[in-house]
Design a protein around this motif. Structure first.
Motif, PDB file in Angstrom:
ATOM      1  N   TYR A   1      42.294  41.576  45.464  1.00 44.18           N
ATOM      2  CA  TYR A   1      43.747  41.742  45.399  1.00 44.18           C
ATOM      3  C   TYR A   1      44.218  42.448  44.132  1.00 44.18           C
ATOM      4  CZ  TYR A   1      43.764  38.198  49.152  1.00 44.18           C
ATOM      5  OH  TYR A   1      43.553  37.494  50.307  1.00 44.18           O
TER       6      TYR A   1
ATOM      7  N   GLN B   1      47.912  46.176  45.700  1.00 40.37           N
ATOM      8  CA  GLN B   1      47.676  44.806  45.249  1.00 40.37           C
ATOM      9  C   GLN B   1      47.960  43.816  46.376  1.00 40.37           C
ATOM     10  OE1 GLN B   1      46.599  44.614  41.528  1.00 40.37           O
ATOM     11  NE2 GLN B   1      46.153  46.433  42.696  1.00 40.37           N
ATOM     12  N   GLY B   2      47.257  42.704  46.353  1.00 38.05           N
ATOM     13  CA  GLY B   2      47.468  41.676  47.362  1.00 38.05           C
ATOM     14  C   GLY B   2      46.667  41.936  48.632  1.00 38.05           C
ATOM     15  N   CYS B   3      46.941  41.117  49.639  1.00 35.72           N
ATOM     16  CA  CYS B   3      46.245  41.175  50.924  1.00 35.72           C
ATOM     17  C   CYS B   3      47.098  41.941  51.929  1.00 35.72           C
ATOM     18  CB  CYS B   3      46.005  39.751  51.437  1.00 35.72           C
ATOM     19  SG  CYS B   3      45.413  39.654  53.145  1.00 35.72           S
TER      20      CYS B   3
ATOM     21  N   SER C   1      47.583  36.328  46.935  1.00 32.32           N
ATOM     22  CA  SER C   1      48.027  37.652  47.377  1.00 32.32           C
ATOM     23  C   SER C   1      49.428  37.950  46.860  1.00 32.32           C
ATOM     24  CB  SER C   1      48.010  37.735  48.908  1.00 32.32           C
ATOM     25  OG  SER C   1      48.605  38.942  49.346  1.00 32.32           O
TER      26      SER C   1
ATOM     27  N   ARG D   1      50.489  40.754  44.141  1.00 36.43           N
ATOM     28  CA  ARG D   1      51.495  41.736  44.542  1.00 36.43           C
ATOM     29  C   ARG D   1      52.628  41.795  43.517  1.00 36.43           C
ATOM     30  NH1 ARG D   1      50.928  45.488  48.773  1.00 36.43           N
ATOM     31  NH2 ARG D   1      52.978  46.150  49.391  1.00 36.43           N
TER      32      ARG D   1
END
Length: 197
Positions: free
Chosen positions: A95, A102-104, A169, A173
């Motif tokens: 992530y 960024q993140g899922c 996530s 983010r």
């Protein structure tokens, strides 16, 4: 004599579309964005992938087989503590990776949406629920194998780690850095440590 059309690399186009959807979400990614990301005309994209929704579904499948495959791999680790720890650590590394959104993708691609996109959002929700179930199943297997104390609330523990995973996530983010996210894994493992025999 007209020149031949540029060779079409479907795999590369899918990769670029995946990154666009991962960065901006389903609704936030327009066909113009997909044209810009892939370098292909919209007619070509439609011919190759069908609708925007079809392209998105294929992009999610690509994500889950590639960048997003870490959880499935981690959950196969020998003991349950290692499995959960690896899953959380690999989530942070995925992530917060440089050069990637960024993140899922599955968590962040669809949080708010118009009514017209309900089928896509429901489909994504089934993917998130399936991840939760895979964590619950892994903890249940550990309980059957005698790794956990009798009476351990398997469902609650599985739901907790799914919430931590999805929370990582959102934090990534929002720009929370890798070091901070890695630092929370130890405290996050405390409920599991308490349940170990």
């Amino acid at each position: 004599m007209a020149g031949r059309p540029r060779e079409f690399d479907r795999d590369l186009a899918l990769q670029q579309a995946m990154l666009a959807f991962w960065q901006h979400g389903y609704e936030g990614t327009s066909m113009a964005d997909l044209v810009a990301a892939t370098g292909l005309a919209s007619a070509r994209l439609y011919a190759a992938f069908g609708s925007k929704e079809d392209l998105f579904r294929e992009a999610v499948a690509r994500y889950e087989e590639g960048d997003g495959a870490f959880a499935e791999k981690a959950l196969q680790a020998g003991d349950v503590r290692s499995a959960v720890e690896h899953m959380l650590r690999d989530a942070v590394l995925t992530y917060t990776r440089r050069g990637r959104p960024q993140g899922c993708m599955v968590v962040s691609a669809a949080t708010n949406y118009a009514a017209a996109n309900e089928p896509v959002m429901s489909w994504l929700a089934t993917h998130r629920k399936a991840r939760t179930q895979s964590i619950v199943d892994r903890i249940a297997a550990a309980a059957r194998d005698g790794e956990l104390a009798p009476g351990t609330d398997i469902q609650a523990l599985g739901d907790y780690y799914a919430a931590v995973l999805h929370g990582l996530s959102v934090q990534a983010r929002d720009g929370v850095g890798k070091a901070r996210l890695l630092a929370l894994i130890g405290p996050a493992l405390a409920p599991l440590d308490a349940a170990l025999r």
